[in-house]
Design a protein around this motif. Structure first.
Motif, PDB file in Angstrom:
ATOM      1  N   MET A   1       0.837  -1.192   0.000  1.00  0.00           N
ATOM      2  CA  MET A   1       0.000   0.000   0.000  1.00  0.00           C
ATOM      3  C   MET A   1       0.874   1.244   0.000  1.00  0.00           C
ATOM      4  N   GLU A   5      -2.021   6.516   1.134  1.00  0.00           N
ATOM      5  CA  GLU A   5      -3.289   5.779   1.239  1.00  0.00           C
ATOM      6  C   GLU A   5      -3.495   5.273   2.664  1.00  0.00           C
ATOM      7  N   VAL A   6      -2.415   4.812   3.282  1.00  0.00           N
ATOM      8  CA  VAL A   6      -2.497   4.317   4.658  1.00  0.00           C
ATOM      9  C   VAL A   6      -2.845   5.458   5.602  1.00  0.00           C
ATOM     10  N   GLU A   7      -2.216   6.600   5.400  1.00  0.00           N
ATOM     11  CA  GLU A   7      -2.485   7.757   6.249  1.00  0.00           C
ATOM     12  C   GLU A   7      -3.950   8.190   6.144  1.00  0.00           C
ATOM     13  N   THR A   8      -4.481   8.207   4.937  1.00  0.00           N
ATOM     14  CA  THR A   8      -5.886   8.564   4.728  1.00  0.00           C
ATOM     15  C   THR A   8      -6.810   7.537   5.375  1.00  0.00           C
ATOM     16  N   LEU A   9      -6.507   6.256   5.200  1.00  0.00           N
ATOM     17  CA  LEU A   9      -7.300   5.189   5.809  1.00  0.00           C
ATOM     18  C   LEU A   9      -7.272   5.291   7.329  1.00  0.00           C
ATOM     19  N   ALA A  10      -6.101   5.521   7.885  1.00  0.00           N
ATOM     20  CA  ALA A  10      -5.967   5.629   9.348  1.00  0.00           C
ATOM     21  C   ALA A  10      -6.812   6.774   9.882  1.00  0.00           C
ATOM     22  N   THR A  12      -9.395   8.230   8.522  1.00  0.00           N
ATOM     23  CA  THR A  12     -10.817   7.928   8.329  1.00  0.00           C
ATOM     24  C   THR A  12     -11.319   6.979   9.407  1.00  0.00           C
ATOM     25  N   LEU A  13     -10.583   5.905   9.658  1.00  0.00           N
ATOM     26  CA  LEU A  13     -10.995   4.929  10.681  1.00  0.00           C
ATOM     27  C   LEU A  13     -10.978   5.537  12.076  1.00  0.00           C
ATOM     28  N   GLU A  16     -14.021   7.749  12.338  1.00  0.00           N
ATOM     29  CA  GLU A  16     -15.238   6.923  12.408  1.00  0.00           C
ATOM     30  C   GLU A  16     -15.467   6.357  13.802  1.00  0.00           C
ATOM     31  N   GLU A  55      -3.998  -4.041   1.703  1.00  0.00           N
ATOM     32  CA  GLU A  55      -4.938  -3.171   2.412  1.00  0.00           C
ATOM     33  C   GLU A  55      -5.713  -3.905   3.503  1.00  0.00           C
ATOM     34  N   ARG A  59      -5.543  -2.505   7.260  1.00  0.00           N
ATOM     35  CA  ARG A  59      -6.805  -2.091   7.895  1.00  0.00           C
ATOM     36  C   ARG A  59      -6.996  -2.821   9.221  1.00  0.00           C
TER      37      ARG A  59
END
Length: 141
Positions: A1, A5-10, A12-13, A16, A55, A59
């Motif tokens: 990854m 992308e990882v930074e954005t996913l982190a 976001t999670l 949330e 991913e 995740r």
């Protein structure tokens, strides 16, 4: 990854699951995958790990660390943490070490051995390796 992308996913999670006051970072760890730092209010993941993982695994690691935040600092990998992990969709298991470490060690060993082999093949027969600026350790006469 990709790291971005990882930074954005982190982020976001984390948002949330209601921990928007925590920060995210990459670290230089090679044997562990993630870390929940109560001292710094930071979740971090190993740069080495995310460069090799897909991913789904990244995740799950992020959710694993978020579950630590939700369960509290005393929960460790006990029942409160497992319940929090299940609730948010993480695998409720202490994961151990980075599965990509062994492959990386083998790769570094191969590279090192190749460089040694290349360096030794450059010397001519009878040539000795000697540190520059050294002289004999004895006196003549």
């Amino acid at each position: 990854m990709e790291l971005h992308e990882v930074e954005t996913l982190a982020r976001t999670l984390m948002d949330e699951h209601g921990i928007s006051d925590w920060t995210f970072a990459f670290d230089r760890a090679t044997t562990r995958m993630g870390l929940c730092s109560w001292k710094n209010l930071r979740i971090s993941v190993s740069r080495h790990y995310v460069e090799h993982a897909d991913e789904v695994h990244v995740r799950d690691t992020l959710l694993h660390e978020i579950a630590h935040v939700l369960a509290g600092p005393a929960a460790k990998h006990g029942p409160y943490w497992k319940a929090a992990a299940r609730r948010i969709g993480a695998t409720p298991k202490a994961c151990g070490t980075n599965p990509f470490v062994a492959a990386t060690r083998e790769e570094r060993t191969r590279t090192l051995l190749a460089s040694i082999s290349t360096a030794s093949s450059r010397r001519t027969v009878g040539e000795r390796m000697r540190c520059s600026g050294t002289r004999p350790m004895y006196r003549s006469g």
